[in-house]
Design an enzyme around this catalytic site. Structure first.
Site, PDB file in Angstrom:
ATOM      1  N   SER B  23       0.843  -1.203   0.000  1.00 41.95           N
ATOM      2  CA  SER B  23       0.000   0.000   0.000  1.00 41.95           C
ATOM      3  C   SER B  23       0.877   1.251   0.000  1.00 41.95           C
ATOM      4  CB  SER B  23      -0.887  -0.004   1.243  1.00 41.95           C
ATOM      5  OG  SER B  23      -1.560   1.232   1.360  1.00 41.95           O
ATOM      6  N   LYS B  51      -3.431   3.011  -2.005  1.00 43.94           N
ATOM      7  CA  LYS B  51      -2.842   3.793  -0.928  1.00 43.94           C
ATOM      8  C   LYS B  51      -3.886   3.894   0.178  1.00 43.94           C
ATOM      9  CE  LYS B  51      -0.105   7.837   0.162  1.00 43.94           C
ATOM     10  NZ  LYS B  51       0.788   6.970   0.979  1.00 43.94           N
ATOM     11  N   ASN B  75      10.578   7.393   4.798  1.00 48.74           N
ATOM     12  CA  ASN B  75       9.563   8.315   4.298  1.00 48.74           C
ATOM     13  C   ASN B  75       8.728   8.823   5.455  1.00 48.74           C
ATOM     14  OD1 ASN B  75       6.515   7.453   4.229  1.00 48.74           O
ATOM     15  ND2 ASN B  75       7.676   5.552   3.916  1.00 48.74           N
ATOM     16  N   SER B  76       8.240  10.045   5.273  1.00 46.27           N
ATOM     17  CA  SER B  76       7.268  10.610   6.214  1.00 46.27           C
ATOM     18  C   SER B  76       6.189  11.278   5.367  1.00 46.27           C
ATOM     19  CB  SER B  76       7.932  11.627   7.139  1.00 46.27           C
ATOM     20  OG  SER B  76       8.502  12.675   6.375  1.00 46.27           O
ATOM     21  N   CYS B 136      -2.332   3.635  14.159  1.00 47.70           N
ATOM     22  CA  CYS B 136      -2.910   4.925  14.506  1.00 47.70           C
ATOM     23  C   CYS B 136      -3.348   4.903  15.967  1.00 47.70           C
ATOM     24  CB  CYS B 136      -4.124   5.173  13.625  1.00 47.70           C
ATOM     25  SG  CYS B 136      -5.166   3.709  13.538  1.00 47.70           S
ATOM     26  N   GLY B 222      12.723  -0.918   2.385  1.00 45.77           N
ATOM     27  CA  GLY B 222      13.780  -1.330   1.465  1.00 45.77           C
ATOM     28  C   GLY B 222      14.588  -2.495   2.008  1.00 45.77           C
ATOM     29  N   GLY B 248       8.635  -6.192   2.783  1.00 46.44           N
ATOM     30  CA  GLY B 248       9.714  -5.520   3.509  1.00 46.44           C
ATOM     31  C   GLY B 248      11.026  -5.794   2.788  1.00 46.44           C
ATOM     32  N   THR B 271       9.094  -0.570  -1.868  1.00 45.51           N
ATOM     33  CA  THR B 271      10.089   0.415  -2.267  1.00 45.51           C
ATOM     34  C   THR B 271      10.759   0.088  -3.606  1.00 45.51           C
ATOM     35  OG1 THR B 271      10.443   0.877   0.068  1.00 45.51           O
ATOM     36  CG2 THR B 271      12.162   1.589  -1.430  1.00 45.51           C
TER      37      THR B 271
HETATM   38  C1  LIG Z   1       6.696   6.042   0.345  1.00 44.37           C
HETATM   39  C2  LIG Z   1       5.932   4.980   1.077  1.00 44.37           C
HETATM   40  C3  LIG Z   1       4.584   5.165   1.345  1.00 44.37           C
HETATM   41  C4  LIG Z   1       3.851   4.204   2.026  1.00 44.37           C
HETATM   42  N1  LIG Z   1       2.513   4.395   2.252  1.00 44.37           N
HETATM   43  C5  LIG Z   1       1.791   3.437   2.913  1.00 44.37           C
HETATM   44  C6  LIG Z   1       0.399   3.561   3.100  1.00 44.37           C
HETATM   45  O1  LIG Z   1      -0.228   4.531   2.679  1.00 44.37           O
HETATM   46  N2  LIG Z   1      -0.251   2.569   3.779  1.00 44.37           N
HETATM   47  C7  LIG Z   1       0.387   1.461   4.248  1.00 44.37           C
HETATM   48  O2  LIG Z   1      -0.248   0.588   4.834  1.00 44.37           O
HETATM   49  N3  LIG Z   1       1.709   1.287   4.050  1.00 44.37           N
HETATM   50  C8  LIG Z   1       2.435   2.253   3.392  1.00 44.37           C
HETATM   51  N4  LIG Z   1       3.782   2.063   3.175  1.00 44.37           N
HETATM   52  C9  LIG Z   1       4.415   0.822   3.655  1.00 44.37           C
HETATM   53  C10 LIG Z   1       4.578  -0.203   2.518  1.00 44.37           C
HETATM   54  O3  LIG Z   1       3.321  -0.624   2.048  1.00 44.37           O
HETATM   55  C11 LIG Z   1       5.370  -1.436   3.018  1.00 44.37           C
HETATM   56  O4  LIG Z   1       4.664  -2.015   4.083  1.00 44.37           O
HETATM   57  C12 LIG Z   1       6.767  -1.075   3.506  1.00 44.37           C
HETATM   58  O5  LIG Z   1       7.318  -0.057   2.701  1.00 44.37           O
HETATM   59  C13 LIG Z   1       7.730  -2.271   3.511  1.00 44.37           C
HETATM   60  O6  LIG Z   1       7.923  -2.811   2.236  1.00 44.37           O
HETATM   61  P1  LIG Z   1       9.144  -2.390   1.248  1.00 44.37           P
HETATM   62  O7  LIG Z   1      10.411  -2.475   2.037  1.00 44.37           O
HETATM   63  O8  LIG Z   1       9.087  -3.354   0.120  1.00 44.37           O
HETATM   64  O9  LIG Z   1       8.861  -0.986   0.825  1.00 44.37           O
HETATM   65  C14 LIG Z   1       4.502   3.029   2.481  1.00 44.37           C
HETATM   66  C15 LIG Z   1       5.857   2.855   2.213  1.00 44.37           C
HETATM   67  C16 LIG Z   1       6.575   3.806   1.526  1.00 44.37           C
HETATM   68  C17 LIG Z   1       8.030   3.565   1.267  1.00 44.37           C
END
Ligand SMILES: Cc1cc2nc3c(=O)[nH]c(=O)nc-3n(C[C@H](O)[C@H](O)[C@H](O)COP(=O)(O)O)c2cc1C
Ligand SMILES: Cc1cc2nc3c(=O)[nH]c(=O)nc-3n(C[C@H](O)[C@H](O)[C@H](O)COP(=O)(O)OP(=O)(O)OC[C@H]3O[C@@H](n4cnc5c(N)ncnc54)[C@H](O)[C@@H]3O)c2cc1C
Ligand SMILES: Cc1cc2nc3c(=O)[nH]c(=O)nc-3n(C[C@H](O)[C@H](O)[C@H](O)COP(=O)(O)OP(=O)(O)OC[C@H]3O[C@@H](n4cnc5c(N)ncnc54)[C@H](O)[C@@H]3O)c2cc1C
Ligand SMILES: Cc1cc2nc3c(=O)[nH]c(=O)nc-3n(C[C@H](O)[C@H](O)[C@H](O)COP(=O)(O)O)c2cc1C
Ligand code: FES
Ligand code: FES
Lengths: 288, 308, 308, 288
Positions: B23, B51, B75-76, B136, B222, B248, B271
């Site tokens: 997401s 999202k 990210n924030s 949350c 990442g 992850g 990512t």
């Molecule tokens: C830029 C960004 C935005 C994200 N936005 C959401 C979100 O809106 N809702 C959510 O449940 N997870 C969000 N995530 C978390 C990702 O869905 C995922 O759980 C996390 O990034 C770990 O996976 P990855 O290492 O493959 O990115 C976000 C991650 C990133 C990097």
């Protein structure tokens, strides 16, 4: 779903392109890629680049690709496009890109983002264009300048640099075209800021017939933006912001809009009208 | 190589393969603006996760929102979005053009708002399942819902009666024992858990002496977090009987398969989408060879491994 | 460059600079066997922290104990060591040849054993401070001491009367809110906290379909965890008034300074020692330039920054 | 504190050394470094190596340095030592090392670990030595062989390979010295395991006067160890185990001892007597 048809559209995914040239230029570096798949990019567009195969250097960075504007585009004799990029080494990503040499491979995605408007679209009364570039920000200005020349639209280029070691690419990208240079250290051209030159022009000119385009460091962009806003001169800025993806996926490249909220610079920019944004210096630490 | 079957399912939703997106890491609407028809013709995922949607429109956090770290990023972003109405009225119709099942992620800061979100989203035929982003605070207890097994269970118990569609709980990794939260989710009636969300992280501005991110801290994702995610998938999948959606730091078919061996049923690419818009397709393309190299004749065989 | 003063102190112990080693990441006795006199002449740290000592001798965990991950490594060493008697009778005399202050790390699985360890270690003049590794289950409550503020506080209250020497609590990062544990430590009478210990992690054998590590999972360290460590140092240092010894992925003077800006008083080098036996000296050598680049005239100035 | 004086001692820290040659050899690769600081290493010792500056390749690995035995050592004409290393590419670390070319820099720490005993120290009745190498395990055997030749101690070398693509380095490291080869695929020499050759020798010979040295894949080492233990033939094995540091700092390189507990292979090995350890296959997944 609807595609943006007014801009050259990137092939889906990333592709390996070969580096065919790399050379130093006044403290910066220019390298050339041959892109066999992408469309010709428009002025203002950018690419996401990552050296292959060893993108991560010591320390696990760079990891994400880096957003880089093209500085020149031409047809390659054996097919595809030759894309030039002007690089200022400021960290692991730009350093790694600058270390690529002929024969190396580079991951390329793009061209991304939207283009500069034409002067008439920015200001119906525009007689021509004023281009204000600073540092590596001269790269998109050079591309725009070439397009304006091709279309027979008059333009003047004002280029500002901190010193000679931050002034690469002028000769190569602007060639024998007329430019006015400003050096903060006074080593050549006007001694001072490029905005001094812009103020001179706007005072001399009928400001009402001007259309200003600018790219450079955030403080310069904000100064240009304020100068233009105060004089109701339409201005387009090519901004930067940290980008992870370049195609709207990460929401990382937020720039505050004048009317509240944020735009995603990679898809809603990187070229934005000066009056659309709240500041060109978002994220920069406030000056104490 | 012999044909390797990648077809699978998650909570009863049939999938052509095990590759979802995380997401918030792939905006199909933006991607279709940028890449045009190619996106739909060559969609990188077997199931699309939206999202996270909130009740009201949100602008997201002030810049900077991103920083690169060793083998990862922080990210924030702050959940910018059109709010529930904007999503249902505009985005959802467009997303239904995707030829894969659709999971909608939602978040709220009260059980009541969660109920509205689930009810109105689940009512739409385009939606196959709902993912609950529970990182949350509960506005009543002040506790972070996803950090407390009891809060997670209570939330699920409130939401479960609203819809027959699958409810997936997205777990936070920022707890001592994620398996306790997962058990709470299962006992509350969840159909699956997805994990991991990002790991709390911060960065220092390279030039000033301040925090780089506009809001001070954010979440790490990442390859850097992959070993953390694998450990959590390992303990969570051993503790519950509902399926795990693992993610992850997945970058390729090899790392995707690691999650399946560690106990995930299907996986999500996050990512890595930023580095390669077609990362999902690349993971899928490599899976048959990765399965074969480890001696599996099908995805199902790898899914049935009990990990040591 | 003008002379930059690096002298500092931690809980009253004067240090020539802010660079310690992480417990268990540099065996001074082994290094002196391998490198000879050069080790003492060019000792890389301003203060030496021993590997964690336990009551009885321990063999450590079965192999494999290590795996490399993106920008990091997982270990499942399992605290091998000679036990308290072996340490006091043999190792300690040798360690006292080091010309820097000495912190001894101890761990036990009951408050009673912790009391014996602290009493007997603190009784030795060679020892300047004691670090309590509390990532262990309480044999009575079954709870992991370092995961519970109340358990941590209770342990400190039991140990505090035993010695006037500084007691440092090594925090685990595997909790939702490390600041709560740190507050518990401070309220129990700790003189400092050190953080972070390793992050729970696992890896899959590249060839078989099993866990790579002999005991299934271990702890992640190295640059991959640095953003996690920085976030925890940021919130913990804001929550307590005792000093923080910061560590987690420090590789060079720049990353060391990031920890100090985020709120640490001094820092420790861990995994980087494996890549470079003189990593501690390299960090120290680069600190003056790193401080100057950010506009600090002394280490003390950087230590006094309030991080955003 | 006491230093180990019976072994060449490593300079404290790591140092950059230049790669002066790199070449393929029968499926493996050999490269040569010039080390201006370290002492001449003894047979059995190893180094921790990391290519500089881009050690981390795509994916954030390699990150830790890699333990590699030297395969040959000689004096460099312009000073320092020429160190040859034989590399089998099995993952990101060995691949990155194998990709280094002339002029590249490599981080070097070591020499680490202890040396092989001389035959007389292993077995007072030893008439000579039997060297059993498998795959890249022939590297330490080649170094030992050269020392034995220099000292005038007779030895026989038995080298085993899976197939021709896993047989690099024999010609280069053993030169015209006599070797007996075994190939599992029968493509040359004896068809089968190198342990078949060892059994022949020990049956022909008076096993009581033998001293066996071996290095190779874990299954081969364990077979050699069992053969020798059963016949009370003293044997030294050069083992492998995952190593993060190489100098006793990480406790990662545990190998189970015969009498319980573990030794640290980097400082208590990598050469160990067959009767000191519980198995040469620790950590290997049990065979189903
Ligand atoms: C830029 C960004 C935005 C994200 N936005 C959401 C979100 O809106 N809702 C959510 O449940 N997870 C969000 N995530 C978390 C990702 O869905 C995922 O759980 C996390 O990034 C770990 O996976 P990855 O290492 O493959 O990115 C976000 C991650 C990133 C990097
Ligand atoms: C649309 C676009 C076009 C660009 N075109 C070019 C180009 O043609 N040539 C070129 O050299 N660079 C260009 N850049 C900038 C380039 O992408 C960044 O300099 C690069 O990402 C920095 O990566 P790094 O690893 O070298 O340095 P990092 O270590 O990532 O950053 C070095 C320093 O730069 C600052 N910084 C980094 N990224 C940003 C950012 N995006 N915004 C503000 N500050 C930042 C940080 O303060 C940091 O201290 C462009 C950026 C964008 C968004
Ligand atoms: C004292 C010593 C001397 C060595 N000498 C040489 C040499 O001369 N030439 C050479 O090519 N290699 C040598 N090695 C082995 C070499 O260090 C490993 O192959 C290397 O670390 C693997 O790194 P990688 O990134 O290429 O592969 P990785 O991805 O780390 O590993 C690839 C595969 O090898 C296995 N593996 C990795 N490391 C080990 C290990 N230490 N023990 C058992 N299995 C392992 C894993 O199963 C994995 O699947 C030596 C090792 C030691 C300890
Ligand atoms: C191999 C290894 C062994 C460790 N042993 C101990 C230990 O005995 N006691 C302890 O408190 N921490 C131990 N640690 C944790 C480190 O001291 C440190 O907290 C952690 O590794 C994070 O720092 P780094 O990323 O710089 O390594 C160990 C870490 C590693 C990698
Ligand atoms: S860079 Fe990712 S959304 Fe703009
Ligand atoms: S490799 Fe680190 S102790 Fe042996």
């Amino acid at each position: 779903m609807a595609a943006d048809t007014e801009r050259p559209q990137a092939p889906f995914g990333r592709r390996l392109c070969e580096v065919v040239d790399s050379r130093p230029t006044g403290g910066y570096r220019i390298f050339t890629l041959v892109d066999g798949q992408g469309p010709a990019p428009a002025p203002g567009q950018f690419y996401m680049l990552a050296a292959a195969p060893d993108w991560a250097a010591e320390g696990g960075r760079p990891y994400l690709p880096r957003a880089i504007s093209h500085a020149r585009v031409s047809e390659n004799v054996s097919g595809g496009l030759r894309l030039d990029f002007l690089i200022h080494e400021v960290g692991p990503g730009t350093s790694r890109l600058a270390r690529m040499g002929s024969g190396d491979q580079c991951w390329v995605a793009g061209p991304f983002g939207g283009r500069f408007s034409l002067p008439r679209d920015l200001n119906p009364a525009a007689a021509g264009a004023i281009l204000v570039g600073g540092g590596i920000g001269i790269a998109p200005m050079a591309v725009l300048r070439h397009e304006l020349v091709d279309r027979g639209i008059p333009s003047r280029s004002l280029l500002g640099f901190r010193d000679q070691s931050h002034s690469g690419g002028v000769d190569e990208l602007f060639g024998c075209e007329e430019t006015r240079l400003a050096f903060e250290d006074g080593s050549s051209g006007h001694k001072g800021y490029v905005t001094d030159l812009l103020l001179q022009l706007l005072e001399g000119d009928d400001a009402g017939s001007a259309a200003v385009y600018t790219c450079g460091p955030p403080a310069m962009l904000e100064a240009v933006r304020q100068i233009c806003l105060q004089r109701s001169v339409p201005v387009e800025l090519a901004l930067e912001s940290p980008m992870a993806c370049g195609y709207g996926a990460c929401f990382g490249c937020a720039v505050p809009k004048a009317d509240g909220g944020y735009l995603r610079l990679c898809i809603d920019g990187p070229v934005v009208r000066g009056d659309r944004i709240a500041t060109a210096m978002a994220g920069e630490p406030a000056i104490d | 190589m012999t044909e390797i079957d990648l077809a699978t399912d998650i909570c009863g939703i049939k999938l052509t393969g095990p590759v979802l997106n995380g997401s918030g890491t792939f905006d199909a609407l933006a991607a279709s603006r940028v890449f045009g028809d190619a996106l739909l013709e060559d969609f990188p995922f077997d199931c699309y996760v939206s999202k996270t949607i909130t009740m009201n429109p949100r602008p997201g956090n002030p810049p900077y929102r991103l920083w690169e770290t060793p083998s990862g990023m922080i990210n924030s972003i702050g959940l910018p979005g059109p709010g529930l109405d904007g999503f249902l009225d505009r985005d959802l119709a467009l997303l239904s053009e995707l030829e894969v099942p659709l999971i909608v992620s939602v978040m709220a800061d009260s059980s009541e708002d969660f109920e509205v979100l689930v009810e109105r989203v689940a009512a739409r035929d385009e939606v196959d399942a709902i993912e609950l982003n529970v990182s949350c605070p509960n506005v009543h207890s002040g506790l972070i819902v996803g950090e407390q097994p009891s809060e997670t269970e209570a939330l699920l118990k409130a939401l479960r009666p609203i819809t027959a569609k699958p409810l997936i709980v997205k777990l936070t990794p920022n707890v001592a024992n994620p398996q306790e939260i997962a058990v709470g989710a299962e006992e509350g009636g969840a159909d699956a858990v997805s994990m991991i969300n990002t790991v709390k992280a911060a960065a220092v501005d390279p030039d000033s002496s301040r925090a780089w991110l506009g809001v001070g801290a954010g979440g790490l994702s990442g390859p850097a977090v992959r070993p953390i995610a694998l450990a959590q998938v390992r303990v969570v999948s051993a503790a519950i009987s509902i399926p795990v959606i693992g993610m992850g730091g997945i970058t390729d078919s090899e790392s995707a398969l690691e999650f399946i061996l560690a106990g995930a049923r299907v996986i999500a690419v996050g990512t890595e989408n930023f580095r390669d818009p077609r990362a999902g397709s690349e993971v899928t393309a490599g899976l048959p060879a990765a399965l074969t190299r480890r001696g599996f004749g099908s995805l199902a065989e790898a899914q049935s491994v009990t990990f040591g």
